[in-house]
Enzyme design. Sequence first.
Site, PDB file in Angstrom:
ATOM      1  N   TYR A 273      27.102 -62.502  75.019  1.00 12.85           N
ATOM      2  CA  TYR A 273      25.809 -61.852  74.230  1.00 12.85           C
ATOM      3  C   TYR A 273      25.956 -61.894  72.665  1.00 12.85           C
ATOM      4  O   TYR A 273      25.300 -62.331  71.836  1.00 12.85           O
ATOM      5  CB  TYR A 273      25.172 -60.683  74.870  1.00 12.85           C
ATOM      6  CG  TYR A 273      24.189 -61.112  75.950  1.00 12.85           C
ATOM      7  CD1 TYR A 273      22.982 -61.260  76.127  1.00 12.85           C
ATOM      8  CD2 TYR A 273      24.843 -60.925  77.246  1.00 12.85           C
ATOM      9  CE1 TYR A 273      21.958 -61.448  77.120  1.00 12.85           C
ATOM     10  CE2 TYR A 273      24.133 -60.981  78.471  1.00 12.85           C
ATOM     11  CZ  TYR A 273      22.902 -61.369  78.313  1.00 12.85           C
ATOM     12  OH  TYR A 273      22.062 -61.637  79.554  1.00 12.85           O
TER      13      TYR A 273
ATOM     14  N   CYS B 271      19.183 -62.126  84.948  1.00 17.06           N
ATOM     15  CA  CYS B 271      19.756 -61.050  84.195  1.00 17.06           C
ATOM     16  C   CYS B 271      21.165 -60.741  84.977  1.00 17.06           C
ATOM     17  O   CYS B 271      20.924 -60.409  86.239  1.00 17.06           O
ATOM     18  CB  CYS B 271      18.971 -59.985  84.037  1.00 17.06           C
ATOM     19  SG  CYS B 271      19.875 -58.473  83.352  1.00 17.06           S
TER      20      CYS B 271
HETATM   21  N1  LIG Z   1      22.773 -51.369  80.024  1.00 19.71           N
HETATM   22  C1  LIG Z   1      21.776 -52.175  80.918  1.00 19.71           C
HETATM   23  C2  LIG Z   1      21.540 -53.544  80.029  1.00 19.71           C
HETATM   24  C3  LIG Z   1      20.392 -54.076  80.606  1.00 19.71           C
HETATM   25  C4  LIG Z   1      20.004 -55.153  79.904  1.00 19.71           C
HETATM   26  O1  LIG Z   1      20.066 -55.337  78.539  1.00 19.71           O
HETATM   27  N2  LIG Z   1      19.052 -56.264  80.442  1.00 19.71           N
HETATM   28  C5  LIG Z   1      18.662 -57.359  79.653  1.00 19.71           C
HETATM   29  C6  LIG Z   1      18.275 -58.480  80.392  1.00 19.71           C
HETATM   30  S1  LIG Z   1      19.681 -59.328  80.897  1.00 19.71           S
HETATM   31  C7  LIG Z   1      17.246 -56.844  78.953  1.00 19.71           C
HETATM   32  O2  LIG Z   1      16.511 -56.379  79.751  1.00 19.71           O
HETATM   33  N3  LIG Z   1      16.735 -57.037  77.947  1.00 19.71           N
HETATM   34  C8  LIG Z   1      15.803 -56.966  77.306  1.00 19.71           C
HETATM   35  C9  LIG Z   1      15.520 -56.401  75.941  1.00 19.71           C
HETATM   36  O3  LIG Z   1      16.760 -55.993  75.368  1.00 19.71           O
HETATM   37  O4  LIG Z   1      14.676 -56.215  75.127  1.00 19.71           O
HETATM   38  C10 LIG Z   1      22.337 -52.264  82.112  1.00 19.71           C
HETATM   39  O5  LIG Z   1      23.597 -52.959  82.465  1.00 19.71           O
HETATM   40  O6  LIG Z   1      21.604 -51.976  83.053  1.00 19.71           O
END
Ligand SMILES: N[C@@H](CCC(=O)N[C@@H](CS)C(=O)NCC(=O)O)C(=O)O
Length: 333
Positions: free
Chosen positions: A193, A62
């Site tokens: 994304y 990530c």
């Molecule tokens: N705003 C958050 C975004 C984090 C994020 O979206 N992480 C992704 C992984 S790259 C995630 O866990 N996605 C799982 C989902 O959206 O269900 C940050 O920057 O900490």
Amino acid sequence: MGLLIEGQWHDQWYDTGAGGRFKRENAQRRNWITADGGAGPSGEGGFAAEAGRYHLYVSLACPWAHRTLILRALKGLEALIEVSVVSWLMRENGWTFDTEHGSSGDALDGLSFMHQRYTLDDPEYTGRVTVPVLWDTRQQRIVSNESAEIIRMFNSAFDELTGNRLDFYPQPLQAEIDALNARIYPAVNNGVYRAGFATTQAAYEEAFSELFSELETLETRLGKARYLTGEYLTEADWRLFTTLIRFDAVYYGHFKCNQQRIADYPNLSNWLRELYQWPGVADTVDLRHIKHHYYASHLTINPTAIVPKGPQLDFSAPHDRNRLAGLGIWLRA
Ligand SMILES: N[C@@H](CCC(=O)N[C@@H](CS)C(=O)NCC(=O)O)C(=O)O
């Protein structure tokens, strides 16, 4: 891939609505660790900087979690903040824990799923279950699940404990860093994304053109300046780094961001190699996790889950950035 609704897990792909545009949910836990436990810019107080108290949950795939690992390494926090690494595969149960391929399992409680960590924080939690997560072992709750804020805490909250005075968000450069972040986040960090998760041609093309137009601007900027704000390496560089290090391996193919590779931009690719070679940083980059996570987890985009063998990348190759004046990292007085 899914989300929690009133504490119950639901396996559900992103809802892109009628326009087919991917919209990232805002992080819900926004407290701050501070030196004295006073409240930070948002959330509640009560999270004082202490060695061994906080635990960081990351995926090595990530880009948002990657920022926190880089700041943890560069700010000398490895001995103070322990890390758990989730499995690279994220399917019907969302992020899961195992101990294969360099993942650690849940080092605190041996949980099976990341969503269980969120329901420990709040049994009625509603929302997506994302990484990174900064967990407070004292209060048994999430401090923050917003990487942009976790890196700011790491930048300063523990300085009295570590004696580390490196400053990635120095006061005189803050306005410029904020302005860069405000452009780079939508167009590049989240832009890849927006292209990859778009479900209409128009939404994809909109994200695609914003992405490559911003990359062109950054390429020009890095032809004149060593780092994004000039002579100092700041937070803005690290935030861009975690997206560009994944670009040729994943975003170019899997997310269809294929106008050009980063390797085709002389300044961006040399800048990328310089940052990769910064002491402590290469150890935070795991291309195996990165490639396997994206290609094998997003079955709506890649139903066979086949992970491409290429491309060949060598971030250790020499770079030409010494041709530009640089002062390295700002030291707090
Ligand atoms: N705003 C958050 C975004 C984090 C994020 O979206 N992480 C992704 C992984 S790259 C995630 O866990 N996605 C799982 C989902 O959206 O269900 C940050 O920057 O900490």
